[in-house]
Scaffold this active site. Sequence first.
Site, PDB file in Angstrom:
ATOM      1  N   HIS A  25       0.864  -1.198   0.000  1.00 34.92           N
ATOM      2  CA  HIS A  25       0.000   0.000   0.000  1.00 34.92           C
ATOM      3  C   HIS A  25       0.897   1.244   0.000  1.00 34.92           C
ATOM      4  CE1 HIS A  25      -4.010   1.931   1.073  1.00 34.92           C
ATOM      5  NE2 HIS A  25      -3.155   2.927   0.955  1.00 34.92           N
ATOM      6  N   HIS A  27       1.423   4.882  -2.506  1.00 38.08           N
ATOM      7  CA  HIS A  27       0.954   5.685  -3.650  1.00 38.08           C
ATOM      8  C   HIS A  27       2.156   6.254  -4.407  1.00 38.08           C
ATOM      9  CE1 HIS A  27      -3.347   5.910  -2.338  1.00 38.08           C
ATOM     10  NE2 HIS A  27      -2.781   5.557  -1.201  1.00 38.08           N
ATOM     11  N   HIS A 225      -9.795   1.791  -0.332  1.00 38.55           N
ATOM     12  CA  HIS A 225      -9.571   2.512   0.926  1.00 38.55           C
ATOM     13  C   HIS A 225     -10.911   2.543   1.668  1.00 38.55           C
ATOM     14  CE1 HIS A 225      -5.984   3.831  -1.176  1.00 38.55           C
ATOM     15  NE2 HIS A 225      -5.570   4.512  -0.128  1.00 38.55           N
ATOM     16  N   GLU A 228     -11.107   4.110   7.020  1.00 35.80           N
ATOM     17  CA  GLU A 228     -10.084   5.110   7.341  1.00 35.80           C
ATOM     18  C   GLU A 228     -10.812   6.381   7.799  1.00 35.80           C
ATOM     19  OE1 GLU A 228      -8.066   6.885   3.962  1.00 35.80           O
ATOM     20  OE2 GLU A 228      -6.219   7.236   5.101  1.00 35.80           O
ATOM     21  N   ASP A 306       2.046   4.028   2.918  1.00 35.77           N
ATOM     22  CA  ASP A 306       0.997   4.830   2.269  1.00 35.77           C
ATOM     23  C   ASP A 306       1.609   5.949   1.405  1.00 35.77           C
ATOM     24  OD1 ASP A 306      -1.655   5.343   1.671  1.00 35.77           O
ATOM     25  OD2 ASP A 306      -2.139   6.328   3.566  1.00 35.77           O
ATOM     26  N   ASP A 307       2.153   6.972   2.040  1.00 40.51           N
ATOM     27  CA  ASP A 307       2.689   8.146   1.329  1.00 40.51           C
ATOM     28  C   ASP A 307       3.976   8.580   2.036  1.00 40.51           C
ATOM     29  OD1 ASP A 307       0.293   8.775  -0.512  1.00 40.51           O
ATOM     30  OD2 ASP A 307      -0.619   8.573   1.463  1.00 40.51           O
TER      31      ASP A 307
HETATM   32  N1  ADE Z   1      -4.475   8.940  -1.439  1.00 39.52           N
HETATM   33  C1  ADE Z   1      -3.218   8.931  -0.955  1.00 39.52           C
HETATM   34  N2  ADE Z   1      -3.198   8.597   0.339  1.00 39.52           N
HETATM   35  C2  ADE Z   1      -4.493   8.391   0.697  1.00 39.52           C
HETATM   36  C3  ADE Z   1      -5.134   8.019   1.895  1.00 39.52           C
HETATM   37  N3  ADE Z   1      -4.445   7.774   3.023  1.00 39.52           N
HETATM   38  N4  ADE Z   1      -6.474   7.931   1.902  1.00 39.52           N
HETATM   39  C4  ADE Z   1      -7.184   8.166   0.780  1.00 39.52           C
HETATM   40  N5  ADE Z   1      -6.634   8.514  -0.373  1.00 39.52           N
HETATM   41  C5  ADE Z   1      -5.300   8.618  -0.426  1.00 39.52           C
HETATM   42 ZN    ZN Z   2      -3.599   4.931   0.612  1.00 45.50          ZN
END
Ligand code: ADE
Ligand code: ZN
Length: 350
Positions: A25, A27, A225, A228, A306-307
Amino acid sequence: MPESGAQRRASWLEELEARPKAELHLHLRGAIPREFLSDRVRRYPPAQALESAPPNQLARLRRQPAIARILAASDPAEELDGLFRFDSLDQFLAAYFFTVFFVREIDDFRGLVIGLREHLLAQNITYAEVTVSIPEYLQQGLPLEGILEVLGEDPPARPKVRWIVDLVRNYGPDAAERLLERLLPLLPPTVAGLTLGGAEHLYPPQQFERVYALAREAGLGTTVHAGEALGPESVWHALDTLRVERIGHGVRAIEDPSLVSHLAEREIPLEICPTSNVRTGVYRSMEAHPVRELYEAGVPMSISTDDPTFFGISLAEELAGLRSLGFTTGEIDGLASGAFAFAFDAEAAA
Ligand code: ADE
Ligand code: ZN
């Protein structure tokens, strides 16, 4: 002299860094290299870059103080730090979205992919499933064929990258369905799955039933997703309406014990990103995060960042951080190696 606790922790982190890992996971733009972003905000002055945004998007972006500061700066690269500080998921999503305006040419897109591979290689992530938010690049005027050509490149050397197409729920279910219909005949074999990122609370999973039926028929792996921004009902819909194989985040399943048992019994893996959840305010602290409780309940899981550029974390650090939540080193080893088993492309991950 015997090793101190701090030395043991440091050498164990080094060991985690050195071993081959899988990340499921992550991006593409979430891993944008800082230098790449600095370079592009200098190349494409932000006020001009945002001219292509529809008025409602522009207003939403301008409302973020960090973005307003970048727009007003004489050297926007000097103001980028603020982009990586946010108090809520909405603020984070605005910051994340803002970065797409600096991907203006296919060469910029290719630059993102090159940066991603370097990021994976530096961390010994040998297999990654990387989420790519296709409609955002189309909005930037990038040609779909060019995007798919880049995504179709499959160098033999590790890291092995498989793509998860994110139809971005904020464009709505009809646009998602139309785009998927357009994509399906063109997808290269490197695309392994489908997800929806974006604002779950505005576009909950059940709106996308037809999209997921199409993806399933086409043989794509499915995740979304969910759990969350919204609670367990959203995860139930992901399972019962969308019939996904994995859940992105899913952590708020903890609010419904019957859902937790269901995930464990049906062996549905959660893609858990603890630092992301704390940084975007889903949980107020790491101590409040339910990853340990979910683990003890037998819910399958993989750990991801995630990011990573936005959250300032590596996969090894994310894994090592679980120690403070009561995980043993053996359990963390098991999570790190177990991620390969949940891959959509089992062959590529082997
Ligand atoms: N796009 C990138 N990170 C995200 C996240 N945590 N939740 C939803 N969309 C995303
Ligand atoms: Zn994500």
